[in-house]
Design a protein around this motif. Sequence first.
Motif, PDB file in Angstrom:
ATOM      1  N   SER A 105       1.191  -1.067   0.193  1.00 27.50           N
ATOM      2  CA  SER A 105      -0.439  -0.096  -0.184  1.00 27.50           C
ATOM      3  C   SER A 105       0.640   0.667   0.013  1.00 27.50           C
ATOM      4  O   SER A 105       0.221   2.502  -0.482  1.00 27.50           O
ATOM      5  N   ASP A 106       2.200   1.245   0.402  1.00 25.28           N
ATOM      6  CA  ASP A 106       2.857   2.035   0.177  1.00 25.28           C
ATOM      7  C   ASP A 106       3.468   2.618  -1.226  1.00 25.28           C
ATOM      8  O   ASP A 106       3.699   3.857  -1.996  1.00 25.28           O
ATOM      9  N   ALA A 107       2.709   1.683  -2.152  1.00 25.41           N
ATOM     10  CA  ALA A 107       2.980   2.100  -3.389  1.00 25.41           C
ATOM     11  C   ALA A 107       2.487   4.192  -4.315  1.00 25.41           C
ATOM     12  O   ALA A 107       0.906   3.680  -3.698  1.00 25.41           O
ATOM     13  N   ALA A 108       2.914   4.598  -3.918  1.00 19.49           N
ATOM     14  CA  ALA A 108       2.700   6.502  -4.741  1.00 19.49           C
ATOM     15  C   ALA A 108       3.989   7.194  -5.117  1.00 19.49           C
ATOM     16  O   ALA A 108       4.997   6.650  -5.153  1.00 19.49           O
ATOM     17  N   GLU A 109       3.450   8.075  -4.965  1.00 21.55           N
ATOM     18  CA  GLU A 109       4.547   9.745  -5.188  1.00 21.55           C
ATOM     19  C   GLU A 109       4.504  10.156  -4.524  1.00 21.55           C
ATOM     20  O   GLU A 109       3.690  10.367  -3.393  1.00 21.55           O
ATOM     21  N   TYR A 110       6.363  10.045  -4.135  1.00 27.22           N
ATOM     22  CA  TYR A 110       6.389  11.090  -3.116  1.00 27.22           C
ATOM     23  C   TYR A 110       7.195  12.157  -3.295  1.00 27.22           C
ATOM     24  O   TYR A 110       8.091  12.056  -4.233  1.00 27.22           O
ATOM     25  N   PHE A 111       7.117  13.212  -2.455  1.00 25.58           N
ATOM     26  CA  PHE A 111       7.624  14.823  -2.584  1.00 25.58           C
ATOM     27  C   PHE A 111       7.857  15.115  -1.605  1.00 25.58           C
ATOM     28  O   PHE A 111       7.696  15.049  -0.015  1.00 25.58           O
ATOM     29  N   CYS A 112       9.333  15.958  -1.670  1.00 21.51           N
ATOM     30  CA  CYS A 112      10.010  16.139  -0.354  1.00 21.51           C
ATOM     31  C   CYS A 112       9.464  18.000  -0.788  1.00 21.51           C
ATOM     32  O   CYS A 112       9.575  18.251  -2.253  1.00 21.51           O
ATOM     33  N   ALA A 113       9.537  18.787   0.355  1.00 18.36           N
ATOM     34  CA  ALA A 113       9.943  20.197  -0.229  1.00 18.36           C
ATOM     35  C   ALA A 113       9.901  20.728   0.689  1.00 18.36           C
ATOM     36  O   ALA A 113      10.035  20.412   2.096  1.00 18.36           O
ATOM     37  N   VAL A 114      10.172  22.186   0.522  1.00 21.03           N
ATOM     38  CA  VAL A 114      11.233  23.136   1.507  1.00 21.03           C
ATOM     39  C   VAL A 114      10.411  24.450   1.624  1.00 21.03           C
ATOM     40  O   VAL A 114       9.641  24.501   0.620  1.00 21.03           O
ATOM     41  N   GLY A 115      10.012  24.760   3.000  1.00 23.08           N
ATOM     42  CA  GLY A 115       9.068  25.853   3.030  1.00 23.08           C
ATOM     43  C   GLY A 115       9.500  26.918   3.935  1.00 23.08           C
ATOM     44  O   GLY A 115      10.903  26.957   4.037  1.00 23.08           O
ATOM     45  N   ALA A 116       9.475  28.295   2.857  1.00 21.75           N
ATOM     46  CA  ALA A 116       9.734  29.902   3.493  1.00 21.75           C
ATOM     47  C   ALA A 116       9.207  30.553   3.529  1.00 21.75           C
ATOM     48  O   ALA A 116       7.899  30.021   3.134  1.00 21.75           O
ATOM     49  N   MET A 117       9.748  30.803   5.034  1.00 23.88           N
ATOM     50  CA  MET A 117       8.711  32.067   5.321  1.00 23.88           C
ATOM     51  C   MET A 117       8.049  33.055   4.694  1.00 23.88           C
ATOM     52  O   MET A 117       9.058  33.862   3.885  1.00 23.88           O
ATOM     53  N   LEU A 118       7.731  33.297   4.795  1.00 22.31           N
ATOM     54  CA  LEU A 118       6.282  35.062   3.823  1.00 22.31           C
ATOM     55  C   LEU A 118       6.511  35.805   5.002  1.00 22.31           C
ATOM     56  O   LEU A 118       6.387  36.177   6.074  1.00 22.31           O
ATOM     57  N   THR A 119       7.137  37.120   4.458  1.00 19.51           N
ATOM     58  CA  THR A 119       7.001  38.219   5.144  1.00 19.51           C
ATOM     59  C   THR A 119       5.955  38.991   5.464  1.00 19.51           C
ATOM     60  O   THR A 119       5.447  39.251   6.917  1.00 19.51           O
ATOM     61  N   GLY A 120       4.908  38.533   4.841  1.00 17.87           N
ATOM     62  CA  GLY A 120       3.294  38.663   4.650  1.00 17.87           C
ATOM     63  C   GLY A 120       2.610  37.639   5.858  1.00 17.87           C
ATOM     64  O   GLY A 120       1.229  37.899   5.975  1.00 17.87           O
ATOM     65  N   GLY A 121       2.616  36.841   6.292  1.00 19.26           N
ATOM     66  CA  GLY A 121       2.510  35.649   6.772  1.00 19.26           C
ATOM     67  C   GLY A 121       2.228  34.167   5.580  1.00 19.26           C
ATOM     68  O   GLY A 121       2.581  34.773   5.178  1.00 19.26           O
ATOM     69  N   GLY A 122       2.544  33.044   6.593  1.00 25.77           N
ATOM     70  CA  GLY A 122       2.498  31.890   6.231  1.00 25.77           C
ATOM     71  C   GLY A 122       3.738  31.779   5.542  1.00 25.77           C
ATOM     72  O   GLY A 122       4.483  32.042   5.810  1.00 25.77           O
ATOM     73  N   ASN A 123       4.045  30.621   4.820  1.00 27.35           N
ATOM     74  CA  ASN A 123       4.829  30.007   4.189  1.00 27.35           C
ATOM     75  C   ASN A 123       4.807  29.551   2.631  1.00 27.35           C
ATOM     76  O   ASN A 123       3.845  29.246   2.401  1.00 27.35           O
ATOM     77  N   LYS A 124       5.699  29.204   2.328  1.00 29.65           N
ATOM     78  CA  LYS A 124       6.127  28.948   0.696  1.00 29.65           C
ATOM     79  C   LYS A 124       6.342  27.834   0.674  1.00 29.65           C
ATOM     80  O   LYS A 124       7.543  27.395   0.912  1.00 29.65           O
ATOM     81  N   LEU A 125       5.796  26.749   0.054  1.00 33.24           N
ATOM     82  CA  LEU A 125       6.261  25.613  -0.298  1.00 33.24           C
ATOM     83  C   LEU A 125       7.171  25.023  -1.682  1.00 33.24           C
ATOM     84  O   LEU A 125       6.194  25.857  -2.341  1.00 33.24           O
ATOM     85  N   THR A 126       7.977  24.862  -1.712  1.00 29.66           N
ATOM     86  CA  THR A 126       8.622  24.477  -2.828  1.00 29.66           C
ATOM     87  C   THR A 126       9.288  22.861  -3.010  1.00 29.66           C
ATOM     88  O   THR A 126       9.647  22.466  -2.187  1.00 29.66           O
ATOM     89  N   PHE A 127       7.986  22.037  -3.755  1.00 29.46           N
ATOM     90  CA  PHE A 127       8.015  21.269  -3.996  1.00 29.46           C
ATOM     91  C   PHE A 127       9.375  20.553  -4.917  1.00 29.46           C
ATOM     92  O   PHE A 127       9.948  20.718  -5.818  1.00 29.46           O
ATOM     93  N   GLY A 128      10.046  19.009  -5.088  1.00 25.57           N
ATOM     94  CA  GLY A 128      10.544  18.162  -6.217  1.00 25.57           C
ATOM     95  C   GLY A 128       9.716  17.435  -6.903  1.00 25.57           C
ATOM     96  O   GLY A 128       8.628  18.000  -6.854  1.00 25.57           O
TER      97      GLY A 128
END
Lengths: 116, 115
Positions: free
Chosen positions: A84-107
Amino acid sequence: AQSVTQPDIHITVSEGASLELRCNYSYGATPYLFWYVQSPGQGLQLLLKYFSGDTLVQGIKGFEAEFKRSQSSFNLRKPSVHWSDAAEYFCAVGAMLTGGGNKLTFGTGTQLKVEL
Amino acid sequence: EPEVTQTPSHQVTQMGQEVILRCVPISNHLYFYWYRQILGQKVEFLVSFYNNEISEKSEIFDDQFSVERPDGSNFTLKIRSTKLEDSAMYFCASSDQASSGVTQYFGPGTRLLVL
């Protein structure tokens, strides 16, 4: 700007075998790192995350990941894979936003196939 | 367990038509996002929204796109005049105040096909 590299597009493992999915990131500060999983036709489910502290983090479904600053890596591991682990796996890095929250950049993702 | 929901799950439209994609974020979350994934490509950030305004948008998010939180529960993405290249899966995400909203939870997506 931040970036994420997942060098393996496809990986095939036998059920019960161990798994390691590679992720390298580029980010100027201490990164927020994530692994998400996407099953066919489904959304993105959070597996685990790293913010700070212990560099080995545990997630759901028996997954873990290790943050290695010296290698700019955040590899995902599982000791014994289930079909059941068969799937697509994504790594992501998050960068804080000055206006609030953060932005994810995915592989680009790694497609995992599990052989029975 | 609370989750992000999105409607519709699939939408087919003609080029030049307007579409509105809807999302209901997790109820106590304060930060809202849209991402898209063109078939076979990586997931890309479109826009983030906090305190009733856009906090950041990507180069993709041009004047054809807009976001709105029309009431206390919905968060919408409007594409004014769709193009063929807008065909993609669109994901909504939300995060709460904890850790300054770092952990994002995603909805199941809306698959948009522009003909």
